[in-house]
Design a protein around this motif. Structure first.
Motif, PDB file in Angstrom:
ATOM      1  N   HIS A  28      -1.271  -4.761 -13.973  1.00 15.22           N
ATOM      2  CA  HIS A  28      -1.628  -4.181 -13.578  1.00 15.22           C
ATOM      3  C   HIS A  28      -2.998  -4.983 -13.128  1.00 15.22           C
ATOM      4  N   ASN A  32       0.972  -7.862 -12.006  1.00 10.19           N
ATOM      5  CA  ASN A  32       1.389  -6.854 -10.746  1.00 10.19           C
ATOM      6  C   ASN A  32      -0.663  -6.281  -9.636  1.00 10.19           C
ATOM      7  N   HIS A  57      -2.679  -5.060  -6.185  1.00  9.58           N
ATOM      8  CA  HIS A  57      -3.072  -5.145  -4.352  1.00  9.58           C
ATOM      9  C   HIS A  57      -2.778  -6.176  -3.829  1.00  9.58           C
ATOM     10  N   GLU A  94       2.264  -6.799  -4.824  1.00  8.51           N
ATOM     11  CA  GLU A  94       2.981  -4.913  -4.809  1.00  8.51           C
ATOM     12  C   GLU A  94       2.592  -4.217  -3.576  1.00  8.51           C
ATOM     13  N   HIS A 148       4.532   4.492  -2.858  1.00  6.88           N
ATOM     14  CA  HIS A 148       4.247   4.025  -1.189  1.00  6.88           C
ATOM     15  C   HIS A 148       5.108   3.110  -0.488  1.00  6.88           C
ATOM     16  N   HIS A 157       8.260  -0.002  -9.327  1.00  2.86           N
ATOM     17  CA  HIS A 157       7.323   1.281  -9.961  1.00  2.86           C
ATOM     18  C   HIS A 157       8.349   2.552  -9.239  1.00  2.86           C
ATOM     19  N   GLU A 175       4.448   5.188 -13.330  1.00  2.00           N
ATOM     20  CA  GLU A 175       3.300   5.669 -12.921  1.00  2.00           C
ATOM     21  C   GLU A 175       2.862   7.037 -12.433  1.00  2.00           C
TER      22      GLU A 175
END
Ligand SMILES: [Zn+2]
Ligand SMILES: [Zn+2]
Length: 281
Positions: A66, A104, A106, A142, A178, A212, A257
């Motif tokens: 991540h 992964n 953002h 993500e 999310h 996730h 997570e």
């Protein structure tokens, strides 16, 4: 599905592998370095290969990196844009050196920038890193909780990134907390069916390489990123059961997570296993 969790590597790779194994993981996710710093360390090739060996022995596959939270590929501040690019390149290089198949990330926030300019900046950054990507690594974008001007809050937008960049080593990670915060009602089998149909249409389920799995207490569409224990939030047992029962997700990996300590980790892993067994029955 293969189930894993995010594990801290602060006490070393061996301790991380042991922790993942003790909680009953099939897969693992780590940060390559401090997730809140722009500093990139030197790549420890020997240590990374040892880590790969330990994971093989423990049956932990895949291993996901991540990327740091600081990454903002949409920024119009050249310092932030360049720092973000460096961090992403670094983690892709760590993945290649350490036999990790997935990175992964953002995407960041458009901030006050014009959205189409920000979108084009992200596309350019992705093209640059994918030009040099190792053939064994896949980069996954993500979905965000959709707060403010975060990029990647909708399935449509993630699909637009994939089409604009058009690279076979670019995929998507869907974070359940999310998605819920962005307004996708995945707390029932009907809601999950609608969500996955839309994901298939906009992205293609074959390009959703990672999930996730996090529950959340945020209201539907609340646009806040808060993870909660599996089955104890708004998505609940029914939402995860529907995801785990979906035939097209059977070969996918889901990383937890969830918050808390080792005991919480074991409880969350055992909750998702129980749900998975129910989904298979
Ligand atoms: Zn994330
Ligand atoms: Zn989150």
């Amino acid at each position: 599905m293969r189930i894993g969790m995010h594990v801290k590597i602060g006490e070393g790779y061996a301790a991380a592998v042991q922790r993942a194994q003790a909680s009953g993981c099939d897969a693992i996710q780590v940060f390559s370095s401090n997730p809140r710093s722009y500093r990139v360390g030197k790549i420890d090739r020997v240590g990374l290969l040892e880590f790969a060996g330990l994971r093989r022995a423990a049956g932990l596959d895949p291993c996901v990196i991540h990327t740091p939270y600081l990454i903002n590929l949409a920024s119009d501040d050249p310092k932030i844009a360049l720092g973000s690019l460096r961090l992403l390149e670094h983690d892709l290089a760590v993945a290649a050196a350490g036999e990790m198949r997935l990175v992964n990330t953002h995407l960041g926030s458009y901030g006050t920038r014009d959205r189409s300019e920000g979108f084009a900046a992200i596309v350019r950054a992705l093209e640059a890193v994918l030009d040099a990507i190792d053939p064994g690594v896949v980069l996954v974008l993500e979905n965000s909780a959709g707060a403010g001007n975060l990029a990647g809050g909708t399935l449509e937008e993630l699909g637009r990134f994939l089409r604009a960049v058009d690279h076979p080593q670019l995929g998507v990670c869907l974070d359940t907390a999310h998605a819920w915060a962005a307004g996708y009602a995945i707390d029932s089998s009907d809601g999950v069916a609608v969500f996955l149909e839309q994901a298939d249409r906009e992205i293609g389920l074959e390009r959703v390489r990672l999930f996730h799995f996090n529950d959340t207490e945020v209201a539907l569409g609340g646009a806040r990123d808060r993870h909660w224990h599996i089955g104890e939030g708004r998505i609940g047992f029914e939402g995860f059961r529907a995801l785990l029962a979906h035939p097209q997700l059977r070969d996918k990996t889901a990383i937890l997570e969830t918050p808390g300590d080792d005991a919480d980790d074991r409880r969350n892993l055992s909750a998702i296993r129980t749900i998975a067994r129910g989904a298979a029955a």
